[in-house]
Design a protein around this motif. Structure first.
Motif, mmCIF file in Angstrom:
data_model
loop_
_atom_site.group_PDB
_atom_site.id
_atom_site.type_symbol
_atom_site.label_atom_id
_atom_site.label_comp_id
_atom_site.label_asym_id
_atom_site.label_seq_id
_atom_site.Cartn_x
_atom_site.Cartn_y
_atom_site.Cartn_z
ATOM 1 N N GLN A 29 0.705 -1.104 -0.010
ATOM 2 C CA GLN A 29 -0.162 -0.081 -0.063
ATOM 3 C C GLN A 29 0.775 1.230 -0.027
ATOM 4 O OE1 GLN A 29 -2.476 -0.632 3.335
ATOM 5 N NE2 GLN A 29 -3.981 -2.072 2.294
ATOM 6 N N HIS A 30 2.013 1.135 -0.037
ATOM 7 C CA HIS A 30 2.870 2.409 0.086
ATOM 8 C C HIS A 30 2.900 3.109 -1.335
ATOM 9 C CE1 HIS A 30 6.830 4.445 0.871
ATOM 10 N NE2 HIS A 30 6.169 4.687 2.086
ATOM 11 N N GLN A 31 3.262 4.293 -1.228
ATOM 12 C CA GLN A 31 3.240 5.050 -2.407
ATOM 13 C C GLN A 31 4.356 4.795 -3.360
ATOM 14 O OE1 GLN A 31 3.688 6.494 0.504
ATOM 15 N NE2 GLN A 31 5.260 8.041 0.293
ATOM 16 N N LEU A 32 5.482 4.119 -2.674
ATOM 17 C CA LEU A 32 6.642 4.078 -3.567
ATOM 18 C C LEU A 32 6.799 2.592 -4.332
ATOM 19 C CD1 LEU A 32 9.241 5.389 -1.181
ATOM 20 C CD2 LEU A 32 8.529 6.455 -2.876
ATOM 21 N N VAL A 33 7.164 2.777 -5.580
ATOM 22 C CA VAL A 33 6.874 1.517 -6.393
ATOM 23 C C VAL A 33 7.856 0.426 -5.790
ATOM 24 C CG1 VAL A 33 7.427 0.580 -8.630
ATOM 25 C CG2 VAL A 33 6.117 2.647 -8.540
ATOM 26 N N GLY A 34 9.231 0.859 -5.468
ATOM 27 C CA GLY A 34 9.983 -0.030 -4.932
ATOM 28 C C GLY A 34 9.577 -0.705 -3.547
ATOM 29 N N ASN A 35 8.744 -0.391 -2.775
ATOM 30 C CA ASN A 35 8.190 -1.047 -1.764
ATOM 31 C C ASN A 35 7.051 -1.977 -2.257
ATOM 32 O OD1 ASN A 35 9.715 0.273 0.134
ATOM 33 N ND2 ASN A 35 8.240 1.303 1.249
ATOM 34 N N LYS A 36 6.318 -1.767 -3.112
ATOM 35 C CA LYS A 36 5.458 -2.843 -3.816
ATOM 36 C C LYS A 36 6.352 -3.629 -4.323
ATOM 37 C CE LYS A 36 2.132 0.798 -4.436
ATOM 38 N NZ LYS A 36 1.159 1.632 -5.165
ATOM 39 N N GLU A 37 7.412 -3.560 -5.084
ATOM 40 C CA GLU A 37 8.223 -4.422 -5.660
ATOM 41 C C GLU A 37 8.580 -5.443 -4.622
ATOM 42 O OE1 GLU A 37 10.580 -2.337 -8.353
ATOM 43 O OE2 GLU A 37 9.169 -2.083 -9.738
ATOM 44 N N LEU A 38 9.199 -4.673 -3.581
ATOM 45 C CA LEU A 38 9.828 -5.770 -2.495
ATOM 46 C C LEU A 38 8.708 -6.643 -1.929
ATOM 47 C CD1 LEU A 38 12.082 -6.469 -0.585
ATOM 48 C CD2 LEU A 38 11.210 -4.442 0.680
ATOM 49 N N ALA A 39 7.548 -6.326 -1.724
ATOM 50 C CA ALA A 39 6.486 -7.003 -1.251
ATOM 51 C C ALA A 39 6.149 -8.224 -2.116
ATOM 52 C CB ALA A 39 5.054 -6.232 -1.377
ATOM 53 N N GLN A 40 6.348 -8.015 -3.525
ATOM 54 C CA GLN A 40 6.120 -9.078 -4.524
ATOM 55 C C GLN A 40 7.069 -10.048 -4.446
ATOM 56 O OE1 GLN A 40 3.504 -9.751 -6.369
ATOM 57 N NE2 GLN A 40 4.456 -11.679 -6.730
ATOM 58 N N TYR A 41 8.686 -9.642 -4.222
ATOM 59 C CA TYR A 41 9.783 -10.350 -4.291
ATOM 60 C C TYR A 41 9.513 -11.153 -3.032
ATOM 61 C CZ TYR A 41 14.568 -11.682 -2.811
ATOM 62 O OH TYR A 41 15.639 -12.249 -2.620
ATOM 63 N N LEU A 42 9.323 -10.593 -1.847
ATOM 64 C CA LEU A 42 9.076 -11.638 -0.507
ATOM 65 C C LEU A 42 8.207 -12.752 -0.624
ATOM 66 C CD1 LEU A 42 9.600 -8.554 2.074
ATOM 67 C CD2 LEU A 42 11.237 -10.554 1.551
ATOM 68 N N LEU A 43 7.061 -12.463 -1.225
ATOM 69 C CA LEU A 43 5.887 -13.114 -1.326
ATOM 70 C C LEU A 43 6.465 -14.311 -2.366
ATOM 71 C CD1 LEU A 43 2.648 -11.017 -1.492
ATOM 72 C CD2 LEU A 43 3.346 -12.227 0.331
ATOM 73 N N THR A 44 6.991 -14.036 -3.335
ATOM 74 C CA THR A 44 7.608 -15.073 -4.300
ATOM 75 C C THR A 44 8.449 -15.969 -3.679
ATOM 76 O OG1 THR A 44 7.244 -13.536 -6.198
ATOM 77 C CG2 THR A 44 8.716 -15.503 -6.323
ATOM 78 N N GLU A 45 9.528 -15.475 -2.937
ATOM 79 C CA GLU A 45 10.377 -15.827 -2.133
ATOM 80 C C GLU A 45 9.933 -17.158 -1.019
ATOM 81 O OE1 GLU A 45 13.867 -16.368 -2.467
ATOM 82 O OE2 GLU A 45 13.386 -15.528 -4.432
ATOM 83 N N LEU A 46 8.674 -16.475 -0.436
ATOM 84 C CA LEU A 46 7.936 -17.381 0.602
ATOM 85 C C LEU A 46 7.423 -18.458 0.076
ATOM 86 C CD1 LEU A 46 7.199 -17.232 3.617
ATOM 87 C CD2 LEU A 46 5.129 -16.006 3.180
ATOM 88 N N SER A 47 7.091 -18.399 -1.259
ATOM 89 C CA SER A 47 6.145 -19.534 -1.817
ATOM 90 C C SER A 47 7.281 -20.654 -2.286
ATOM 91 C CB SER A 47 5.234 -19.393 -2.892
ATOM 92 O OG SER A 47 6.128 -18.505 -3.942
ATOM 93 N N ARG A 48 8.377 -20.433 -2.313
ATOM 94 C CA ARG A 48 9.501 -21.438 -2.718
ATOM 95 C C ARG A 48 9.910 -22.487 -2.038
ATOM 96 N NH1 ARG A 48 13.803 -18.324 -6.054
ATOM 97 N NH2 ARG A 48 12.370 -17.200 -7.572
#
Length: 103
Positions: free
Chosen positions: A84-103
């Protein structure tokens, strides 16, 4: 926080430190969700100096030192705050962490 979340934060720490922006809006979101206390928020903010990029890294480091010790919902709230943060980098970080968590 589950052990798998702590393990992910540990193995992804350098990536998180390089990509997370722990600005006041982000910290306020974590505080409003009762993940960090007033004292935590103040301590994290005190890790700043002249306002440069190094200061944000110091804030991120302080935040990551605190986060694993928080309650069961801390990881999910962290991910939501990133998304929900306005910075794109934080949104991309969320996606990275969720992808890593599913591995």
């Amino acid at each position: 926080m589950e052990d798998r979340h702590r393990a992910l934060l540990k193995r992804s720490r350098l990536h998180i430190e390089a990509n997370l922006s722990a600005d006041d809006d982000f910290l306020t979101a974590m505080w409003a969700a009762s993940i960090i206390s007033d004292d935590n928020k103040r301590d994290i903010r005190n890790h700043t100096g002249g306002g440069g990029p190094r200061d944000d890294k110091q804030r991120v480091t302080a935040f990551l030192d605190i986060l694993p010790s928080k309650g069961g919902t801390a990881f999910d709230v962290f991910i939501t705050a990133l998304q929900q943060h306005q910075l794109v980098g934080n949104k991309e970080l969320a996606q990275y962490l969720l992808t890593e968590l599913s591995r």
